[in-house]
Design a protein around this motif. Sequence first.
Motif, PDB file in Angstrom:
ATOM      1  N   ASN A 169      17.572  -2.220  -0.730  1.00 43.00           N
ATOM      2  CA  ASN A 169      16.096  -1.608  -1.204  1.00 43.00           C
ATOM      3  C   ASN A 169      15.223  -2.211  -0.458  1.00 43.00           C
ATOM      4  O   ASN A 169      14.788  -3.429  -0.613  1.00 43.00           O
ATOM      5  CB  ASN A 169      15.817  -1.593  -2.669  1.00 43.00           C
ATOM      6  CG  ASN A 169      16.754  -0.691  -3.464  1.00 43.00           C
ATOM      7  OD1 ASN A 169      17.088   0.649  -3.094  1.00 43.00           O
ATOM      8  ND2 ASN A 169      17.462  -1.271  -4.359  1.00 43.00           N
ATOM      9  N   LEU A 170      14.332  -1.187   0.439  1.00 49.74           N
ATOM     10  CA  LEU A 170      13.346  -1.611   1.141  1.00 49.74           C
ATOM     11  C   LEU A 170      12.059  -1.358   0.560  1.00 49.74           C
ATOM     12  O   LEU A 170      11.772  -0.349   0.256  1.00 49.74           O
ATOM     13  CB  LEU A 170      13.269  -1.148   2.580  1.00 49.74           C
ATOM     14  CG  LEU A 170      14.442  -1.290   3.434  1.00 49.74           C
ATOM     15  CD1 LEU A 170      14.246  -0.618   4.849  1.00 49.74           C
ATOM     16  CD2 LEU A 170      14.832  -2.918   3.622  1.00 49.74           C
ATOM     17  N   VAL A 171      11.136  -2.482   0.211  1.00 47.27           N
ATOM     18  CA  VAL A 171       9.864  -2.294  -0.886  1.00 47.27           C
ATOM     19  C   VAL A 171       8.770  -2.421  -0.041  1.00 47.27           C
ATOM     20  O   VAL A 171       8.813  -3.884   0.629  1.00 47.27           O
ATOM     21  CB  VAL A 171      10.110  -3.154  -2.063  1.00 47.27           C
ATOM     22  CG1 VAL A 171       8.864  -2.748  -2.883  1.00 47.27           C
ATOM     23  CG2 VAL A 171      11.505  -2.760  -2.774  1.00 47.27           C
ATOM     24  N   VAL A 172       7.961  -1.627   0.057  1.00 45.35           N
ATOM     25  CA  VAL A 172       6.433  -2.042   0.774  1.00 45.35           C
ATOM     26  C   VAL A 172       5.450  -2.120  -0.271  1.00 45.35           C
ATOM     27  O   VAL A 172       5.530  -1.099  -1.140  1.00 45.35           O
ATOM     28  CB  VAL A 172       6.302  -0.637   1.671  1.00 45.35           C
ATOM     29  CG1 VAL A 172       4.683  -1.042   2.343  1.00 45.35           C
ATOM     30  CG2 VAL A 172       7.376  -0.701   2.693  1.00 45.35           C
ATOM     31  N   ARG A 173       4.667  -3.034  -0.436  1.00 45.90           N
ATOM     32  CA  ARG A 173       3.942  -3.171  -1.486  1.00 45.90           C
ATOM     33  C   ARG A 173       2.353  -3.387  -0.884  1.00 45.90           C
ATOM     34  O   ARG A 173       2.211  -3.866   0.275  1.00 45.90           O
ATOM     35  CB  ARG A 173       4.199  -4.389  -2.228  1.00 45.90           C
ATOM     36  CG  ARG A 173       5.346  -4.331  -3.220  1.00 45.90           C
ATOM     37  CD  ARG A 173       6.126  -5.679  -3.633  1.00 45.90           C
ATOM     38  NE  ARG A 173       5.437  -5.614  -5.145  1.00 45.90           N
ATOM     39  CZ  ARG A 173       4.717  -6.570  -5.397  1.00 45.90           C
ATOM     40  NH1 ARG A 173       4.190  -7.470  -4.751  1.00 45.90           N
ATOM     41  NH2 ARG A 173       4.132  -6.394  -6.546  1.00 45.90           N
ATOM     42  N   GLY A 174       1.223  -2.876  -1.677  1.00 44.43           N
ATOM     43  CA  GLY A 174       0.140  -3.010  -0.927  1.00 44.43           C
ATOM     44  C   GLY A 174      -1.071  -2.531  -1.928  1.00 44.43           C
ATOM     45  O   GLY A 174      -0.508  -1.532  -3.056  1.00 44.43           O
ATOM     46  N   ARG A 175      -2.231  -2.886  -1.793  1.00 43.35           N
ATOM     47  CA  ARG A 175      -3.146  -2.323  -2.697  1.00 43.35           C
ATOM     48  C   ARG A 175      -3.790  -1.109  -2.415  1.00 43.35           C
ATOM     49  O   ARG A 175      -4.502  -0.277  -3.123  1.00 43.35           O
ATOM     50  CB  ARG A 175      -4.197  -3.551  -3.048  1.00 43.35           C
ATOM     51  CG  ARG A 175      -3.737  -4.492  -3.801  1.00 43.35           C
ATOM     52  CD  ARG A 175      -5.031  -5.531  -4.266  1.00 43.35           C
ATOM     53  NE  ARG A 175      -4.495  -5.925  -5.558  1.00 43.35           N
ATOM     54  CZ  ARG A 175      -4.122  -7.393  -5.585  1.00 43.35           C
ATOM     55  NH1 ARG A 175      -3.514  -7.902  -4.719  1.00 43.35           N
ATOM     56  NH2 ARG A 175      -3.578  -7.546  -7.010  1.00 43.35           N
ATOM     57  N   ASP A 176      -3.408  -0.484  -1.117  1.00 45.78           N
ATOM     58  CA  ASP A 176      -3.998   0.737  -0.677  1.00 45.78           C
ATOM     59  C   ASP A 176      -2.848   1.670  -0.875  1.00 45.78           C
ATOM     60  O   ASP A 176      -1.851   1.498   0.062  1.00 45.78           O
ATOM     61  CB  ASP A 176      -4.618   0.576   0.840  1.00 45.78           C
ATOM     62  CG  ASP A 176      -5.212   1.899   1.270  1.00 45.78           C
ATOM     63  OD1 ASP A 176      -4.684   2.923   0.900  1.00 45.78           O
ATOM     64  OD2 ASP A 176      -6.100   1.857   1.796  1.00 45.78           O
ATOM     65  N   ALA A 177      -2.935   2.658  -1.786  1.00 45.21           N
ATOM     66  CA  ALA A 177      -1.535   3.574  -1.918  1.00 45.21           C
ATOM     67  C   ALA A 177      -1.296   4.301  -0.393  1.00 45.21           C
ATOM     68  O   ALA A 177      -0.248   4.482  -0.300  1.00 45.21           O
ATOM     69  CB  ALA A 177      -1.829   4.366  -3.248  1.00 45.21           C
TER      70      ALA A 177
END
Lengths: 253, 253
Positions: free
Chosen positions: A219-227
């Motif tokens: 599972n590749l997960v991208v995370r950040g505060r700007d949806a």
Amino acid sequence: MEHASPTAAVLIIGDEILSGRTADTNLNTIARFLGALGIDLMEARTVGDRPEQIVAALNALRAGHDYVFTTGGIGPTHDDITADCVAEAFGVPIGERADALAILQRRYSPDDLNAARRRMARIPDGGVLIANPVTDAPGFQIGNVFVMAGVPRIMTAMLEDVAPRLRTGAVVHARTLRVTGVGEGAIAAPLAEAARTSRDLSFGSYPFGAGSDGEVGTNLVVRGRDAALVDAAIDALASRLAQDGILTVKIAT
Amino acid sequence: MEHASPTAAVLIIGDEILSGRTADTNLNTIARFLGALGIDLMEARTVGDRPEQIVAALNALRAGHDYVFTTGGIGPTHDDITADCVAEAFGVPIGERADALAILQRRYSPDDLNAARRRMARIPDGGVLIANPVTDAPGFQIGNVFVMAGVPRIMTAMLEDVAPRLRTGAVVHARTLRVTGVGEGAIAAPLAEAARTSRDLSFGSYPFGAGSDGEVGTNLVVRGRDAALVDAAIDALASRLAQDGILTVKIAT
């Protein structure tokens, strides 16, 4: 990601975790709770029922983070030493508190409110009670430290009274791209390239099914505060992997 | 209990634990593994994928305990930084190691053994490989630190290669007395009295069913390195509680 958002740490207290008798689940509950509030959980520690260890860990964590959440050690038995350790860490007296005692008096008959149960009304000076809607005996907040029960059901219920007291941050959005049939090694280069070009986002890879007879992949997960940035990055990554003939599926978690 | 037995600490590494995406299960697995070997697990820490945090935690733990076990961050992707952090903590170089590369060459065809996968052959100088019977890419031991995978199935398999390297201690025996129908407060005084009079044993109380509609009670656990003492203490505690009309049952765990 920068840290304008509040930061937090968790302190799990209890010999039963370190002996392996009990598998902690509170850390994950608190992590998800904080995530929903946009508070960054930075670290966690697990210590035994030893005063010097509890005091040292608590003082290290409360100095380094906006909030500290402790679980365990606030019941009526002799091994419940968390409140005393918190008082020692803060250098304040601890004694029986009228508001906490009143709560216990409503729950227990005079005969049942024995010395052991009355210990649960001992709160460090300056503490503010945390409501326990399950078994009544309260937790407490002192400074930036929230002292909660170890029983998962009670701990979870206490978080409801804790939430309104916390400064929140921008929530971190996460999107997941599931890659099946190939291992992490096949996607590492495009993933690293994406991480290099999108510094405001974090990219993680979490393999599943390693060595089992079933499905294998990651599972590749991208995370950040700007949806919007997160969405664009996950689409770009899917397109990039498709160039290598690697099929991906966006999944919910 | 005194600590002539070896002591240990666990360092869980990974953003996915702190974000709440993944619930760690490795700590409990390692705790039970160490318990069976008579090694005292004293503390655990969970940190994110940040080099300075990993290095600082590792150096604190390895200075304070006989053994440190780390999980996570040794795969092929850019966020797998544990080996580099361990090298930095020990102040040693890190480079591709022939024995580790040979293992990867047996698993992967030349085409599949890309730069990302070759990263898994990078081992800090002085490290000794830990076998991975699941997906082959090895962990390693350096000094008193054992560096293992984060995937629970792989981590568990690695422990088999770790066990023979550890100095063992006297196993801690645990016996449990289950008390139903009353809460912890009803048994706290006799439990505390037992703890006061048997300093070589530890006495814990772990409530269950709090506030649920089902059974309510607590598990009283006596632990110690002398099985006969533990058995005698649990029998004495049962007799003492029977005087108060409190029925108990010895249970297996």
